[in-house]
Design a protein around this motif. Structure first.
Motif, mmCIF file in Angstrom:
data_model
loop_
_atom_site.group_PDB
_atom_site.id
_atom_site.type_symbol
_atom_site.label_atom_id
_atom_site.label_comp_id
_atom_site.label_asym_id
_atom_site.label_seq_id
_atom_site.Cartn_x
_atom_site.Cartn_y
_atom_site.Cartn_z
ATOM 1 N N LEU A 118 -56.405 -63.790 -12.744
ATOM 2 C CA LEU A 118 -56.436 -64.486 -11.462
ATOM 3 C C LEU A 118 -56.919 -65.928 -11.655
ATOM 4 N N TYR A 119 -57.913 -66.093 -12.505
ATOM 5 C CA TYR A 119 -58.401 -67.436 -12.835
ATOM 6 C C TYR A 119 -57.252 -68.284 -13.398
ATOM 7 N N GLN A 120 -56.465 -67.704 -14.307
ATOM 8 C CA GLN A 120 -55.346 -68.434 -14.916
ATOM 9 C C GLN A 120 -54.315 -68.838 -13.863
ATOM 10 N N ILE A 121 -54.046 -67.957 -12.920
ATOM 11 C CA ILE A 121 -53.100 -68.281 -11.843
ATOM 12 C C ILE A 121 -53.634 -69.448 -11.011
ATOM 13 N N PHE B 158 -51.812 -73.040 -10.522
ATOM 14 C CA PHE B 158 -51.477 -73.545 -9.189
ATOM 15 C C PHE B 158 -52.129 -74.894 -8.922
ATOM 16 N N ASN B 159 -53.358 -75.056 -9.341
ATOM 17 C CA ASN B 159 -54.064 -76.312 -9.100
ATOM 18 C C ASN B 159 -53.365 -77.495 -9.752
ATOM 19 N N GLY C 109 -50.111 -77.490 -10.433
ATOM 20 C CA GLY C 109 -48.728 -77.544 -9.984
ATOM 21 C C GLY C 109 -47.748 -77.522 -11.139
ATOM 22 N N ASN C 110 -48.103 -76.831 -12.205
ATOM 23 C CA ASN C 110 -47.288 -76.824 -13.410
ATOM 24 C C ASN C 110 -46.322 -75.634 -13.394
ATOM 25 N N LEU C 111 -45.070 -75.911 -13.004
ATOM 26 C CA LEU C 111 -44.067 -74.852 -12.905
ATOM 27 C C LEU C 111 -43.718 -74.245 -14.256
ATOM 28 N N GLU C 112 -43.695 -75.078 -15.293
ATOM 29 C CA GLU C 112 -43.403 -74.560 -16.632
ATOM 30 C C GLU C 112 -44.446 -73.525 -17.033
ATOM 31 N N GLU C 113 -45.716 -73.849 -16.831
ATOM 32 C CA GLU C 113 -46.792 -72.907 -17.166
ATOM 33 C C GLU C 113 -46.705 -71.647 -16.316
ATOM 34 N N TRP C 114 -46.367 -71.810 -15.041
ATOM 35 C CA TRP C 114 -46.230 -70.660 -14.148
ATOM 36 C C TRP C 114 -45.146 -69.715 -14.652
ATOM 37 N N ARG C 115 -44.015 -70.283 -15.009
ATOM 38 C CA ARG C 115 -42.905 -69.450 -15.484
ATOM 39 C C ARG C 115 -43.256 -68.767 -16.814
ATOM 40 N N LYS C 116 -43.918 -69.494 -17.709
ATOM 41 C CA LYS C 116 -44.360 -68.893 -18.976
ATOM 42 C C LYS C 116 -45.350 -67.760 -18.700
ATOM 43 N N TYR C 117 -46.274 -68.036 -17.786
ATOM 44 C CA TYR C 117 -47.277 -67.023 -17.431
ATOM 45 C C TYR C 117 -46.598 -65.773 -16.885
ATOM 46 N N CYS C 118 -45.635 -65.958 -15.985
ATOM 47 C CA CYS C 118 -44.938 -64.812 -15.391
ATOM 48 C C CYS C 118 -44.188 -64.014 -16.447
ATOM 49 N N LEU C 119 -43.534 -64.687 -17.381
ATOM 50 C CA LEU C 119 -42.820 -63.981 -18.457
ATOM 51 C C LEU C 119 -43.786 -63.227 -19.363
ATOM 52 N N GLY D 153 -41.442 -65.100 -5.284
ATOM 53 C CA GLY D 153 -40.623 -66.195 -4.750
ATOM 54 C C GLY D 153 -41.436 -67.125 -3.868
ATOM 55 N N PHE D 154 -42.242 -66.531 -3.000
ATOM 56 C CA PHE D 154 -43.117 -67.302 -2.122
ATOM 57 C C PHE D 154 -44.124 -68.114 -2.939
ATOM 58 N N LEU D 155 -44.691 -67.489 -3.972
ATOM 59 C CA LEU D 155 -45.663 -68.180 -4.815
ATOM 60 C C LEU D 155 -45.004 -69.355 -5.554
ATOM 61 N N GLU D 156 -43.758 -69.164 -5.981
ATOM 62 C CA GLU D 156 -43.065 -70.260 -6.651
ATOM 63 C C GLU D 156 -42.821 -71.417 -5.690
ATOM 64 N N GLN D 157 -42.532 -71.125 -4.428
ATOM 65 C CA GLN D 157 -42.388 -72.201 -3.429
ATOM 66 C C GLN D 157 -43.700 -72.975 -3.293
ATOM 67 N N LYS D 158 -44.801 -72.256 -3.269
ATOM 68 C CA LYS D 158 -46.115 -72.891 -3.128
ATOM 69 C C LYS D 158 -46.453 -73.749 -4.347
ATOM 70 N N ILE D 159 -46.176 -73.246 -5.529
ATOM 71 C CA ILE D 159 -46.491 -74.030 -6.722
ATOM 72 C C ILE D 159 -45.580 -75.251 -6.806
ATOM 73 N N ARG D 160 -44.370 -75.108 -6.292
ATOM 74 C CA ARG D 160 -43.446 -76.244 -6.246
ATOM 75 C C ARG D 160 -44.004 -77.350 -5.332
ATOM 76 N N LEU D 161 -44.585 -76.945 -4.203
ATOM 77 C CA LEU D 161 -45.240 -77.925 -3.319
ATOM 78 C C LEU D 161 -46.416 -78.589 -4.025
ATOM 79 N N MET D 162 -47.182 -77.789 -4.774
ATOM 80 C CA MET D 162 -48.301 -78.368 -5.530
ATOM 81 C C MET D 162 -47.799 -79.333 -6.604
ATOM 82 N N ALA D 163 -46.672 -79.010 -7.222
ATOM 83 C CA ALA D 163 -46.089 -79.904 -8.227
ATOM 84 C C ALA D 163 -45.706 -81.228 -7.579
#
Length: 158
Positions: free
Chosen positions: A17-20, A24-25, A27-37, A54-64
């Motif tokens: 949860l800390y890593q997520i 998110f803080n 806004g690194n989509l590459e890291e998010w996708r690597k983390y999810c894989l 999907g919703f979380l990816e929208q949120k991280i995209r806004l943070m990016a």
């Protein structure tokens, strides 16, 4: 991220949860996708997360997008859709929707130029900053002070 409540999660059973939160803080989509894989099996165990990827990816995209604007100097905030598309991992025809969404949520304000495919950002929601971001801002402020002093010297020499 510096808050004690967040730090308690780090290096415990809840480090995932800390890593997520860290991802998110930034806004690194590459890291998010690597983390999810990397953690797909683990994320599936948490229904709340797995059902809302999907919703979380929208949120991280806004943070990016917010992070892109935050890292862009205020006098250079005429940003191309192409730049936003690359940073937010969007198709060009999706950029305007994300901008409108960020405007409607009060995260950003600005003027969208559909013809030139640019946006002039006039406001970015204040962020909670980590130490490296504060150091970066300090450097920018010192740079700004130096430019003001140069202008003062030029004016006084005339």
């Amino acid at each position: 991220l510096e808050h004690e409540l967040i730090q308690i999660l780090h290096k415990t059973d809840y480090d995932w949860l800390y890593q997520i939160i860290v991802i998110f803080n930034t806004g690194n989509l590459e890291e998010w996708r690597k983390y999810c894989l990397k953690n797909a099996q683990y994320l599936k165990k948490h229904e709340t997360i797995s059902c809302n990827l999907g919703f979380l990816e929208q949120k991280i995209r806004l943070m990016a997008l917010i992070e892109l604007v935050f890292q862009t100097p205020p006098h250079q905030r005429l940003i191309s859709f192409n730049t936003i598309s690359k940073k937010c991992k969007l198709q060009l025809d999706e950029v305007e929707f994300v901008l409108i969404r960020s405007f409607s949520l009060g995260l950003l304000n600005g003027i969208i130029d559909q013809i030139d495919k640019t946006v002039n950002i006039t406001y970015c929601i204040p962020r909670s900053l980590n130490k490296s971001q504060i150091n970066h801002m300090s450097f920018k402020i010192q740079e700004w002070i130096s430019k003001i002093q140069q202008c003062q010297n030029q004016i006084s020499n005339k």
